[in-house]
Design a protein around this motif. Structure first.
Motif, PDB file in Angstrom:
ATOM      1  N   VAL A  53      93.252  -1.283  23.615  1.00 55.90           N
ATOM      2  CA  VAL A  53      94.359  -1.094  22.675  1.00 55.90           C
ATOM      3  C   VAL A  53      94.216   0.257  21.987  1.00 55.90           C
ATOM      4  O   VAL A  53      93.116   0.775  21.815  1.00 55.90           O
ATOM      5  N   ARG A  54      95.357   0.817  21.587  1.00 47.97           N
ATOM      6  CA  ARG A  54      95.381   2.119  20.915  1.00 47.97           C
ATOM      7  C   ARG A  54      95.513   1.930  19.407  1.00 47.97           C
ATOM      8  O   ARG A  54      96.311   1.111  18.946  1.00 47.97           O
ATOM      9  N   ASP A  55      94.759   2.724  18.661  1.00 48.36           N
ATOM     10  CA  ASP A  55      94.886   2.771  17.199  1.00 48.36           C
ATOM     11  C   ASP A  55      94.857   1.389  16.549  1.00 48.36           C
ATOM     12  O   ASP A  55      95.529   1.154  15.538  1.00 48.36           O
ATOM     13  N   THR A  56      94.120   0.470  17.139  1.00 49.47           N
ATOM     14  CA  THR A  56      94.065  -0.897  16.621  1.00 49.47           C
ATOM     15  C   THR A  56      92.661  -1.453  16.800  1.00 49.47           C
ATOM     16  O   THR A  56      92.049  -1.271  17.852  1.00 49.47           O
ATOM     17  N   VAL A  57      92.170  -2.118  15.766  1.00 51.37           N
ATOM     18  CA  VAL A  57      90.904  -2.841  15.857  1.00 51.37           C
ATOM     19  C   VAL A  57      91.169  -4.275  15.410  1.00 51.37           C
ATOM     20  O   VAL A  57      91.611  -4.510  14.284  1.00 51.37           O
ATOM     21  N   LEU A  58      90.934  -5.199  16.305  1.00 49.30           N
ATOM     22  CA  LEU A  58      91.105  -6.617  15.982  1.00 49.30           C
ATOM     23  C   LEU A  58      89.784  -7.165  15.453  1.00 49.30           C
ATOM     24  O   LEU A  58      88.740  -6.992  16.082  1.00 49.30           O
ATOM     25  N   PHE A  59      89.848  -7.830  14.293  1.00 49.67           N
ATOM     26  CA  PHE A  59      88.647  -8.403  13.688  1.00 49.67           C
ATOM     27  C   PHE A  59      88.603  -9.911  13.910  1.00 49.67           C
ATOM     28  O   PHE A  59      89.650 -10.550  14.093  1.00 49.67           O
ATOM     29  N   PRO A  60      87.405 -10.488  13.882  1.00 49.82           N
ATOM     30  CA  PRO A  60      87.307 -11.950  13.936  1.00 49.82           C
ATOM     31  C   PRO A  60      88.108 -12.589  12.805  1.00 49.82           C
ATOM     32  O   PRO A  60      88.160 -12.056  11.693  1.00 49.82           O
ATOM     33  N   HIS A  61      88.768 -13.704  13.102  1.00 47.27           N
ATOM     34  CA  HIS A  61      89.570 -14.496  12.157  1.00 47.27           C
ATOM     35  C   HIS A  61      90.920 -13.860  11.834  1.00 47.27           C
ATOM     36  O   HIS A  61      91.699 -14.444  11.076  1.00 47.27           O
ATOM     37  N   PRO A  83      75.565 -11.206  17.161  1.00 50.72           N
ATOM     38  CA  PRO A  83      75.320 -12.001  15.950  1.00 50.72           C
ATOM     39  C   PRO A  83      75.298 -11.140  14.695  1.00 50.72           C
ATOM     40  O   PRO A  83      74.938  -9.960  14.739  1.00 50.72           O
ATOM     41  N   GLU A  84      75.702 -11.732  13.587  1.00 49.29           N
ATOM     42  CA  GLU A  84      75.695 -11.034  12.308  1.00 49.29           C
ATOM     43  C   GLU A  84      74.392 -11.289  11.564  1.00 49.29           C
ATOM     44  O   GLU A  84      73.777 -12.348  11.713  1.00 49.29           O
ATOM     45  N   ALA A  85      73.986 -10.314  10.759  1.00 50.78           N
ATOM     46  CA  ALA A  85      72.841 -10.484   9.863  1.00 50.78           C
ATOM     47  C   ALA A  85      73.403 -10.812   8.485  1.00 50.78           C
ATOM     48  O   ALA A  85      73.900  -9.930   7.774  1.00 50.78           O
ATOM     49  N   VAL A  86      73.367 -12.087   8.136  1.00 50.25           N
ATOM     50  CA  VAL A  86      73.956 -12.546   6.876  1.00 50.25           C
ATOM     51  C   VAL A  86      72.883 -12.579   5.793  1.00 50.25           C
ATOM     52  O   VAL A  86      71.859 -13.249   5.952  1.00 50.25           O
ATOM     53  N   ILE A 111      90.974 -13.664  -2.349  1.00 57.02           N
ATOM     54  CA  ILE A 111      90.280 -14.415  -3.404  1.00 57.02           C
ATOM     55  C   ILE A 111      89.666 -15.699  -2.853  1.00 57.02           C
ATOM     56  O   ILE A 111      88.603 -16.148  -3.301  1.00 57.02           O
ATOM     57  N   ASN A 112      90.323 -16.289  -1.867  1.00 52.45           N
ATOM     58  CA  ASN A 112      89.886 -17.581  -1.335  1.00 52.45           C
ATOM     59  C   ASN A 112      88.903 -17.467  -0.177  1.00 52.45           C
ATOM     60  O   ASN A 112      88.533 -18.478   0.424  1.00 52.45           O
ATOM     61  N   ILE A 113      88.482 -16.251   0.158  1.00 51.78           N
ATOM     62  CA  ILE A 113      87.481 -16.063   1.213  1.00 51.78           C
ATOM     63  C   ILE A 113      86.103 -16.015   0.569  1.00 51.78           C
ATOM     64  O   ILE A 113      85.801 -15.111  -0.205  1.00 51.78           O
ATOM     65  N   GLU A 114      85.278 -16.981   0.881  1.00 50.40           N
ATOM     66  CA  GLU A 114      83.960 -17.079   0.251  1.00 50.40           C
ATOM     67  C   GLU A 114      82.890 -16.278   0.990  1.00 50.40           C
ATOM     68  O   GLU A 114      81.971 -15.750   0.375  1.00 50.40           O
ATOM     69  N   GLU A 115      82.997 -16.193   2.315  1.00 48.88           N
ATOM     70  CA  GLU A 115      81.969 -15.509   3.096  1.00 48.88           C
ATOM     71  C   GLU A 115      82.127 -13.996   2.950  1.00 48.88           C
ATOM     72  O   GLU A 115      83.207 -13.454   3.225  1.00 48.88           O
ATOM     73  N   PRO A 116      81.083 -13.280   2.524  1.00 47.83           N
ATOM     74  CA  PRO A 116      81.203 -11.831   2.295  1.00 47.83           C
ATOM     75  C   PRO A 116      81.566 -11.043   3.548  1.00 47.83           C
ATOM     76  O   PRO A 116      82.373 -10.115   3.495  1.00 47.83           O
ATOM     77  N   ARG A 154      83.229 -12.059   6.192  1.00 51.84           N
ATOM     78  CA  ARG A 154      84.622 -12.336   6.540  1.00 51.84           C
ATOM     79  C   ARG A 154      85.575 -11.626   5.580  1.00 51.84           C
ATOM     80  O   ARG A 154      86.650 -11.175   5.976  1.00 51.84           O
ATOM     81  N   LEU A 155      85.172 -11.514   4.302  1.00 51.01           N
ATOM     82  CA  LEU A 155      85.997 -10.811   3.320  1.00 51.01           C
ATOM     83  C   LEU A 155      86.153  -9.343   3.700  1.00 51.01           C
ATOM     84  O   LEU A 155      87.264  -8.800   3.678  1.00 51.01           O
ATOM     85  N   VAL A 156      85.054  -8.699   4.058  1.00 50.42           N
ATOM     86  CA  VAL A 156      85.121  -7.284   4.443  1.00 50.42           C
ATOM     87  C   VAL A 156      85.993  -7.110   5.682  1.00 50.42           C
ATOM     88  O   VAL A 156      86.807  -6.178   5.764  1.00 50.42           O
ATOM     89  N   ASP A 157      85.843  -8.002   6.653  1.00 50.15           N
ATOM     90  CA  ASP A 157      86.664  -7.926   7.864  1.00 50.15           C
ATOM     91  C   ASP A 157      88.145  -8.041   7.521  1.00 50.15           C
ATOM     92  O   ASP A 157      88.984  -7.311   8.059  1.00 50.15           O
ATOM     93  N   PHE A 158      88.470  -8.969   6.623  1.00 52.07           N
ATOM     94  CA  PHE A 158      89.871  -9.165   6.233  1.00 52.07           C
ATOM     95  C   PHE A 158      90.425  -7.919   5.551  1.00 52.07           C
ATOM     96  O   PHE A 158      91.543  -7.480   5.843  1.00 52.07           O
ATOM     97  N   ILE A 159      89.637  -7.342   4.656  1.00 53.59           N
ATOM     98  CA  ILE A 159      90.084  -6.149   3.937  1.00 53.59           C
ATOM     99  C   ILE A 159      90.275  -4.978   4.902  1.00 53.59           C
ATOM    100  O   ILE A 159      91.285  -4.270   4.855  1.00 53.59           O
ATOM    101  N   ALA A 160      89.303  -4.773   5.784  1.00 49.29           N
ATOM    102  CA  ALA A 160      89.397  -3.674   6.748  1.00 49.29           C
ATOM    103  C   ALA A 160      90.612  -3.843   7.657  1.00 49.29           C
ATOM    104  O   ALA A 160      91.291  -2.873   8.003  1.00 49.29           O
ATOM    105  N   SER A 161      90.892  -5.081   8.026  1.00 50.47           N
ATOM    106  CA  SER A 161      92.038  -5.356   8.891  1.00 50.47           C
ATOM    107  C   SER A 161      93.360  -5.155   8.163  1.00 50.47           C
ATOM    108  O   SER A 161      94.372  -4.804   8.781  1.00 50.47           O
TER     109      SER A 161
END
Length: 209
Positions: free
Chosen positions: A28-36, A129-132, A169-174, A176-183
């Protein structure tokens, strides 16, 4: 005491390798798909259209960003090595024969080997895998700061919906929150989004965003 023989020594087994899967790869061009995340993707390249049309009951694909959007016929070297395992939920055929594809990101994956290049790319991938980090006051403070800054950006933007703040506000996992914001931030460049995708350490991801 007699020296322990080689056969009697306890050998710690190596960690098993990440399971590898062979899947179709959608550049894909100019697009990054994040988990969730669920993204509408415009698919117009003949090879990409063939990929989507070839999907049967298994709608799983790998979405990978191109390093350079201007490349019309990307080869393996034109793609980033980390992408996102995704499932295609809906495909809409457009009048110009291109496709409008709704794909949901599932998890980070790394491309390890290309099995075919035509009529579309297919290759092996492994989970990343993520380092949580463990819960701590410092991590919670980082998460609050990231959330506050995002809310300020949304409040001051004429194009971003206020609902984004509610979702965040309703995303508890840090992580996942960063992924949502970046997306959600259109101002974030593709290389910066890709860097966020490739950063598996959640604490570092919080600091970078």
């Amino acid at each position: 005491m007699a020296q322990q023989s080689r056969s009697e020594r306890t050998v710690k087994p190596k960690d098993p390798p990440q399971e590898e899967r062979s899947l179709p790869i959608l550049p894909v061009r100019d697009t990054v798909l994040f988990p969730h995340a669920v993204l509408p993707l415009t698919v117009g390249r003949e090879s990409s259209v063939q990929l989507i049309n070839s999907l049967g009951e298994d709608k799983t694909i790998v979405v990978v960003a191109q390093r350079e959007a201007r490349v019309d016929n990307p080869q393996p070297s034109d793609l980033y090595t980390v992408g996102t395992l995704a499932v295609v939920h809906k495909v809409v055929k457009m009048p110009n024969q291109s496709l409008f594809v709704f794909a949901e990101g599932l998890e980070r994956v790394r491309l390890t080997e290309f099995m075919q290049l035509t009529p579309f790319m297919r290759g092996r991938v492994e989970s990343v895998p993520e380092a949580v980090p463990p819960k701590s006051s410092e991590v919670e403070a980082l998460q609050r700061n990231v959330l506050t800054l995002f809310q300020q950006i949304v409040a001051g933007s004429p194009t971003l919906s206020d609902e984004l703040s509610t979702v965040a506000i309703n995303i508890e996992e840090p992580g996942r929150l960063v992924d949502f914001i970046a997306s959600s931030l259109p101002s974030l460049s593709t290389p910066d989004k890709q860097d966020t995708l490739e950063t598996t350490d959640v604490r570092i991801r919080l600091e970078k965003i």
